[in-house]
Scaffold this motif. Sequence first.
Motif, PDB file in Angstrom:
ATOM      1  N   SER A 153       0.833  -1.197   0.000  1.00  0.00           N
ATOM      2  CA  SER A 153       0.000   0.000   0.000  1.00  0.00           C
ATOM      3  C   SER A 153       0.873   1.256   0.000  1.00  0.00           C
ATOM      4  O   SER A 153       2.088   1.189   0.174  1.00  0.00           O
ATOM      5  N   CYS A 154       0.247   2.392  -0.209  1.00  0.00           N
ATOM      6  CA  CYS A 154       0.955   3.672  -0.206  1.00  0.00           C
ATOM      7  C   CYS A 154       0.250   4.608   0.769  1.00  0.00           C
ATOM      8  O   CYS A 154      -0.899   4.985   0.549  1.00  0.00           O
TER       9      CYS A 154
ATOM     10  N   ILE B   6      10.144  18.063  -7.788  1.00  0.00           N
ATOM     11  CA  ILE B   6       8.943  17.529  -7.151  1.00  0.00           C
ATOM     12  C   ILE B   6       8.164  16.650  -8.138  1.00  0.00           C
ATOM     13  O   ILE B   6       7.669  15.583  -7.771  1.00  0.00           O
ATOM     14  N   ARG B   7       8.096  17.090  -9.371  1.00  0.00           N
ATOM     15  CA  ARG B   7       7.423  16.269 -10.392  1.00  0.00           C
ATOM     16  C   ARG B   7       8.156  14.950 -10.585  1.00  0.00           C
ATOM     17  O   ARG B   7       7.528  13.881 -10.678  1.00  0.00           O
TER      18      ARG B   7
ATOM     19  N   ILE C 154       7.806   7.847  -6.961  1.00  0.00           N
ATOM     20  CA  ILE C 154       6.881   7.223  -6.012  1.00  0.00           C
ATOM     21  C   ILE C 154       5.841   6.391  -6.756  1.00  0.00           C
ATOM     22  O   ILE C 154       5.535   5.248  -6.387  1.00  0.00           O
ATOM     23  N   GLU C 155       5.292   6.956  -7.822  1.00  0.00           N
ATOM     24  CA  GLU C 155       4.279   6.236  -8.583  1.00  0.00           C
ATOM     25  C   GLU C 155       4.859   4.965  -9.204  1.00  0.00           C
ATOM     26  O   GLU C 155       4.190   3.919  -9.253  1.00  0.00           O
TER      27      GLU C 155
ATOM     28  N   ARG D 203       5.173   2.338  -6.486  1.00  0.00           N
ATOM     29  CA  ARG D 203       3.838   1.790  -6.211  1.00  0.00           C
ATOM     30  C   ARG D 203       3.452   0.773  -7.274  1.00  0.00           C
ATOM     31  O   ARG D 203       2.952  -0.311  -6.949  1.00  0.00           O
ATOM     32  N   ALA D 204       3.674   1.113  -8.533  1.00  0.00           N
ATOM     33  CA  ALA D 204       3.303   0.220  -9.629  1.00  0.00           C
ATOM     34  C   ALA D 204       4.096  -1.087  -9.573  1.00  0.00           C
ATOM     35  O   ALA D 204       3.595  -2.141  -9.974  1.00  0.00           O
ATOM     36  N   ARG D 205       5.307  -1.011  -9.032  1.00  0.00           N
ATOM     37  CA  ARG D 205       6.150  -2.201  -8.898  1.00  0.00           C
ATOM     38  C   ARG D 205       5.684  -3.107  -7.767  1.00  0.00           C
ATOM     39  O   ARG D 205       6.075  -4.270  -7.676  1.00  0.00           O
TER      40      ARG D 205
END
Length: 236
Positions: free
Chosen positions: A30-31, A168-169, A175-176, A179-181
């Motif tokens: 989870s994130c 920041i971008r 981070i995304e 999460r996808a991993r």
Amino acid sequence: MYAIEWRAATKRYGSRTALDALDLAIPAGSCWGLLGPNGAGKTTALRLALGFARATAGEVALQGHPPAEPRARAGLGLLPERLALPARATPAQWLALHVQLIGIAPREAGAAIDAALARTGIADRAREPIAGLSKGLRQRLGFATALLGAPALLVLDEPGSGLDPLGIRDARGWIEAERARGATVVVCSHQLSEVERTCDHVAILDRGRVVASGALRTLVREGETLEDLFVRAVLG
């Protein structure tokens, strides 16, 4: 399995209670955004979870083990709020040390370092002394360190610190991607708009206790932002 679990975790410093019987569990995969006003207990909670401090009462588990055990920290990627880097070393030297610490095989170390430097946009500064890097570039190096070895658990404390809008971008993209991993990601931050964009769950602490936790889609009311939820949870 829980990536991190606090069970009635209490931490006192003399007469001051930093954490007051904290109950919170972060499932693997989870994130989560770990939020709260200054002094709410966020940093203390992370310190207990990472084994940097011991609970006065209650229990804490990191990846199913007591935090002090080495196996609890296997597969952990950490970006601390206060990033201490050796001024005279270069980013390449720093990462070379870190790949040894986390057990990356020597035959894979060079490729892992090159990939981390390229991914975080500092490959062209890899052989310059860290002392000459800006705060934003040091933060990118911190990300490169945390992302080495495809960690199962990524803990980011104020990940946007020192980063410009492009940084920041980029951080949001890292981070995304984690999460996808399938990695567990925990973000401790005051940048609520970024937490809202990257995390699907939040826990809001105040005075050492959880005042709101769960999925963002269920906590945030129609027409609200995460900032609105934060204010409502802390101020009542």
